[in-house]
Design a protein around this motif. Structure first.
Motif, PDB file in Angstrom:
ATOM      1  N   LYS A  98       0.826  -1.219   0.000  1.00 53.93           N
ATOM      2  CA  LYS A  98       0.000   0.000   0.000  1.00 53.93           C
ATOM      3  C   LYS A  98       0.857   1.264   0.000  1.00 53.93           C
ATOM      4  O   LYS A  98       0.337   2.359   0.219  1.00 53.93           O
ATOM      5  CB  LYS A  98      -0.918   0.005   1.223  1.00 53.93           C
ATOM      6  N   MET A 118      -5.741   4.429   9.583  1.00 56.41           N
ATOM      7  CA  MET A 118      -6.391   3.607   8.566  1.00 56.41           C
ATOM      8  C   MET A 118      -5.667   2.269   8.383  1.00 56.41           C
ATOM      9  O   MET A 118      -6.282   1.203   8.384  1.00 56.41           O
ATOM     10  CB  MET A 118      -6.424   4.341   7.221  1.00 56.41           C
ATOM     11  N   GLN A 122      -7.141  -1.449   9.457  1.00 50.12           N
ATOM     12  CA  GLN A 122      -7.295  -2.583   8.535  1.00 50.12           C
ATOM     13  C   GLN A 122      -6.547  -3.809   9.055  1.00 50.12           C
ATOM     14  O   GLN A 122      -7.059  -4.922   9.007  1.00 50.12           O
ATOM     15  CB  GLN A 122      -6.801  -2.203   7.144  1.00 50.12           C
ATOM     16  N   ARG A 125      -8.317  -5.231  12.142  1.00 47.68           N
ATOM     17  CA  ARG A 125      -9.562  -5.890  11.752  1.00 47.68           C
ATOM     18  C   ARG A 125      -9.278  -7.307  11.234  1.00 47.68           C
ATOM     19  O   ARG A 125      -9.933  -8.277  11.630  1.00 47.68           O
ATOM     20  CB  ARG A 125     -10.275  -5.053  10.689  1.00 47.68           C
ATOM     21  N   LEU A 126      -8.277  -7.434  10.372  1.00 48.69           N
ATOM     22  CA  LEU A 126      -7.891  -8.761   9.871  1.00 48.69           C
ATOM     23  C   LEU A 126      -7.403  -9.659  11.005  1.00 48.69           C
ATOM     24  O   LEU A 126      -7.727 -10.850  11.052  1.00 48.69           O
ATOM     25  CB  LEU A 126      -6.795  -8.629   8.810  1.00 48.69           C
ATOM     26  N   CYS A 175       1.920  -4.043  11.260  1.00 48.97           N
ATOM     27  CA  CYS A 175       1.264  -2.966  10.505  1.00 48.97           C
ATOM     28  C   CYS A 175       1.949  -1.626  10.766  1.00 48.97           C
ATOM     29  O   CYS A 175       2.135  -0.826   9.852  1.00 48.97           O
ATOM     30  CB  CYS A 175      -0.210  -2.864  10.896  1.00 48.97           C
TER      31      CYS A 175
END
Length: 194
Positions: A98, A118, A122, A125-126, A175
């Protein structure tokens, strides 16, 4: 094993050995030499084999179970380590892919905190989805291993929570680190990134 008391004189010929127990007030290891001496004085032809304490007897009976427990712990920790490495690699790769999107967002005026939120959202959430699926699969598998574990319940909440938290922390780091790196890249370089 079944046990029966027979005096030494009444022992049939087909029995080649006998067992006896000695109770002591002191440490059992201090009594063993005295037991050997008493048996030698009683009949010097009697072989005294396999002399051990009750604790030694108990440990000998659980040797296989202890080895299985140690191997299970080792392979469980190895599986956890591999899961952490795989999770980190997958999440870091997804965020690195990304980089161009992050560059475009920053070039269009997005704040770094918003982009970071953001990306972390993401990833988390995963991770929550994966941890939830893993939790229910682990609950299902515990029925198979319930008889093999000792001293811990098959649904030990501490273990489930510790593993979930550890994997969540790894996912968060996986992340956060690439996202911070991607946000430091000049937007023009990020736009050309492939």
């Amino acid at each position: 094993m079944p046990k029966a008391y027979l005096s030494y004189e009444q022992m049939p010929d087909f029995l080649t050995s006998m067992y006896f127990e000695v109770r002591s007030a002191g440490a059992a290891t201090n009594v063993l030499p005295g037991v050997r001496e008493v048996v030698r004085r009683t009949d010097s032809r009697l072989p005294l084999l396999n002399l051990r304490t009750q604790q030694g007897q108990t440990q000998a009976q659980f040797t296989q179970e202890q080895m299985f427990a140690r191997l299970s712990s080792f392979f469980g920790l190895l599986a956890l380590l591999l899961a952490m490495i795989g999770l980190y690699g997958t999440m870091a790769y997804a965020v690195t892919r990304k980089t161009r999107e992050i560059g475009i967002r920053i070039a269009l005026g997005a704040r770094s905190a918003d982009v970071l939120r953001m990306v972390l959202g993401q990833g988390i959430r995963l991770s929550v989805i994966g941890i939830s699926i893993g939790f229910f699969v682990a609950l299902g598998v515990t029925r198979l291993v319930r008889t093999l574990i000792f001293g811990v319940t098959a649904t030990d909440p501490l273990t489930f929570v510790a593993v979930a938290v550890l994997l969540a922390v790894v996912a968060l780091a996986a992340c956060y680190i690439p996202a911070r790196r991607a946000m430091r890249v000049d937007p023009m370089v990020a736009l050309r990134y492939e």
